[in-house]
Design a protein around this motif. Structure first.
Motif, short mmCIF file in Angstrom:
data_model
loop_
_atom_site.label_atom_id
_atom_site.label_comp_id
_atom_site.label_asym_id
_atom_site.label_seq_id
_atom_site.Cartn_x
_atom_site.Cartn_y
_atom_site.Cartn_z
N MET A 167 0.85 -1.20 0.00
CA MET A 167 0.00 0.00 0.00
C MET A 167 0.87 1.23 0.00
O MET A 167 1.90 1.28 0.70
CB MET A 167 -0.93 0.02 1.22
N SER A 168 0.48 2.23 -0.77
CA SER A 168 1.17 3.52 -0.77
C SER A 168 0.22 4.59 -1.25
O SER A 168 -0.36 4.48 -2.33
CB SER A 168 2.41 3.48 -1.68
N THR A 169 0.04 5.62 -0.43
CA THR A 169 -0.81 6.74 -0.80
C THR A 169 -0.33 7.97 -0.06
O THR A 169 0.42 7.85 0.92
CB THR A 169 -2.29 6.46 -0.47
N SER A 170 -0.73 9.13 -0.50
CA SER A 170 -0.37 10.37 0.19
C SER A 170 -1.51 11.37 0.06
O SER A 170 -2.24 11.37 -0.94
CB SER A 170 0.92 10.98 -0.38
N ASP A 171 -1.67 12.20 1.09
CA ASP A 171 -2.77 13.16 1.09
C ASP A 171 -2.52 14.14 2.24
O ASP A 171 -1.57 13.97 3.02
CB ASP A 171 -4.11 12.46 1.28
N GLN A 172 -3.39 15.15 2.34
CA GLN A 172 -3.39 16.02 3.51
C GLN A 172 -4.15 15.29 4.62
O GLN A 172 -5.35 15.48 4.81
CB GLN A 172 -4.02 17.37 3.18
N VAL A 173 -3.43 14.47 5.34
CA VAL A 173 -4.04 13.53 6.27
C VAL A 173 -4.42 14.22 7.57
O VAL A 173 -3.62 14.95 8.17
CB VAL A 173 -3.08 12.35 6.55
N VAL A 174 -5.67 13.98 8.01
CA VAL A 174 -6.13 14.47 9.31
C VAL A 174 -5.78 13.47 10.40
O VAL A 174 -5.29 13.83 11.47
CB VAL A 174 -7.66 14.71 9.28
N SER A 175 -6.02 12.18 10.13
CA SER A 175 -5.69 11.14 11.10
C SER A 175 -5.65 9.80 10.39
O SER A 175 -6.20 9.63 9.30
CB SER A 175 -6.70 11.09 12.25
N VAL A 176 -5.00 8.84 11.06
CA VAL A 176 -4.95 7.46 10.57
C VAL A 176 -5.31 6.55 11.75
O VAL A 176 -4.75 6.70 12.84
CB VAL A 176 -3.56 7.09 10.02
N ASP A 177 -6.23 5.64 11.54
CA ASP A 177 -6.68 4.74 12.59
C ASP A 177 -6.59 3.30 12.12
O ASP A 177 -6.71 3.01 10.92
CB ASP A 177 -8.12 5.05 13.00
N LEU A 178 -6.43 2.40 13.08
CA LEU A 178 -6.50 0.97 12.82
C LEU A 178 -7.77 0.45 13.47
O LEU A 178 -8.01 0.67 14.66
CB LEU A 178 -5.28 0.25 13.40
N ILE A 184 -7.82 3.09 8.37
CA ILE A 184 -8.79 4.12 8.01
C ILE A 184 -8.11 5.49 8.02
O ILE A 184 -7.56 5.90 9.04
CB ILE A 184 -9.99 4.11 8.97
N MET A 185 -8.15 6.16 6.90
CA MET A 185 -7.52 7.46 6.75
C MET A 185 -8.57 8.55 6.63
O MET A 185 -9.53 8.41 5.86
CB MET A 185 -6.61 7.48 5.50
N ARG A 186 -8.39 9.61 7.38
CA ARG A 186 -9.22 10.81 7.25
C ARG A 186 -8.35 11.89 6.64
O ARG A 186 -7.23 12.12 7.09
CB ARG A 186 -9.75 11.25 8.60
N SER A 187 -8.86 12.56 5.62
CA SER A 187 -8.07 13.59 4.95
C SER A 187 -8.96 14.78 4.61
O SER A 187 -10.19 14.68 4.60
CB SER A 187 -7.41 13.04 3.68
N VAL A 188 -8.31 15.89 4.33
CA VAL A 188 -9.01 17.13 4.05
C VAL A 188 -9.81 16.99 2.75
O VAL A 188 -9.33 16.44 1.77
CB VAL A 188 -8.00 18.29 3.93
N SER A 189 -11.03 17.50 2.78
CA SER A 189 -11.87 17.51 1.58
C SER A 189 -11.67 18.84 0.86
O SER A 189 -12.06 19.89 1.36
CB SER A 189 -13.34 17.32 1.97
N ALA A 190 -11.06 18.78 -0.30
CA ALA A 190 -10.75 19.99 -1.04
C ALA A 190 -12.02 20.64 -1.56
O ALA A 190 -12.82 20.00 -2.23
CB ALA A 190 -9.81 19.67 -2.20
N GLY A 191 -12.20 21.91 -1.22
CA GLY A 191 -13.30 22.67 -1.76
C GLY A 191 -14.63 22.49 -1.08
O GLY A 191 -15.62 23.10 -1.49
N ILE A 192 -14.71 21.65 -0.03
CA ILE A 192 -15.98 21.45 0.67
C ILE A 192 -15.74 21.72 2.16
O ILE A 192 -15.43 20.81 2.92
CB ILE A 192 -16.53 20.03 0.47
N PRO A 193 -15.83 22.96 2.61
CA PRO A 193 -15.59 23.28 4.01
C PRO A 193 -16.53 22.50 4.93
O PRO A 193 -17.71 22.34 4.65
CB PRO A 193 -15.87 24.79 4.09
N GLY A 194 -15.98 22.03 6.04
CA GLY A 194 -16.78 21.30 7.01
C GLY A 194 -16.91 19.82 6.72
O GLY A 194 -17.62 19.12 7.44
#
Length: 235
Positions: A167-178, A184-194
């Motif tokens: 596995m390999s990915t990259s993003d503006q990561v908010v958090s990573v959980d197991l 499970i990766m949480r990342s910033v949603s571009a262009g959709i505030p909130g």
């Protein structure tokens, strides 16, 4: 007594019992209607005349796996590995890659070379370990800090005495959980505030890789909180 007489007696007794039951309930214990039951609606296929797809979908590299050169894993124990050494081995194998699953910023590659002298500025985060494939052996989970608030997340699987990146990915990561065997990766949603993207990566045996099996956009804050504040009206 004839069968018809039996049915008549049973009906009289049932009616009397029901009357007693309703009389003893009162308003407080009376059953109330939950309202009309919505009509079940089955799935409807829209535009069934659309022609079958012939062009292959875009390849984003989710299924790309690679043996990490020069890394040995005695006993398939990934805890014995140094995460910086693993990432550096991949960077050396792809010196000109700055995008895609093998890509690292040149600034990040330079920082890899100074991890021993300047550990606080080392881009490789503390590793984690979890059996994500269900084969009884732990995988090595590595995070790599990069410019522009990007974080790369990579998972390495011990494989016949060596190491394979699954596995390999990259993003503006908010958090990573197991969660169990999911990452499970949480990342910033571009262009959709909130809102944010939430992606669950799971092991896929046919592809022999971790794949993004569930992807969703989740509201995390009220959109109203992102609206510009109005100045108070003059008194």
């Amino acid at each position: 007594m004839s069968p018809s007489s039996n049915r008549l007696l049973y009906a009289v007794l049932l009616t009397a019992s029901a009357a007693v039951l309703l009389a003893g309930c009162g308003d407080e214990g009376r059953m109330k209607s939950a309202g009309a039951t919505p009509t079940a609606v089955g799935p409807v296929r829209l535009w069934p005349e659309l022609p079958p797809v012939t062009a292959p979908p875009n390849d984003y590299g989710e299924t790309d796996t690679e043996r990490v050169p020069g890394i040995k894993v005695p006993g398939d124990n990934v805890r014995a590995l140094d995460a910086v050494t693993v990432v550096r081995a991949e960077a050396d194998a792809h010196p000109d890659e700055v995008t895609g699953v093998d890509g690292l910023y040149q600034e990040t590659v330079r920082q890899l070379g100074t991890c021993e002298e300047k550990p606080k500025s080392c881009p490789v985060l503390a590793p984690y370990y979890r059996d994500l494939t269900g084969d009884g052996h732990e995988e090595l989970i590595v995070g790599i800090k990069m410019p522009e608030q990007q974080t790369a997340v990579r998972v390495y699987m011990p494989d016949k005495g060596g190491l394979t990146r699954v596995m390999s990915t990259s993003d503006q990561v908010v958090s990573v959980d197991l969660a169990g065997r999911d990452l499970i990766m949480r990342s910033v949603s571009a262009g959709i505030p909130g809102y944010e993207y939430r992606t669950a990566w799971s092991w896929d045996e046919p592809q022999h890789a971790m794949l993004p099996t569930r992807d969703e956009i989740v509201r995390v804050k009220s959109a109203r909180s992102h609206a510009p504040k109005r100045s108070a009206a003059p008194q």
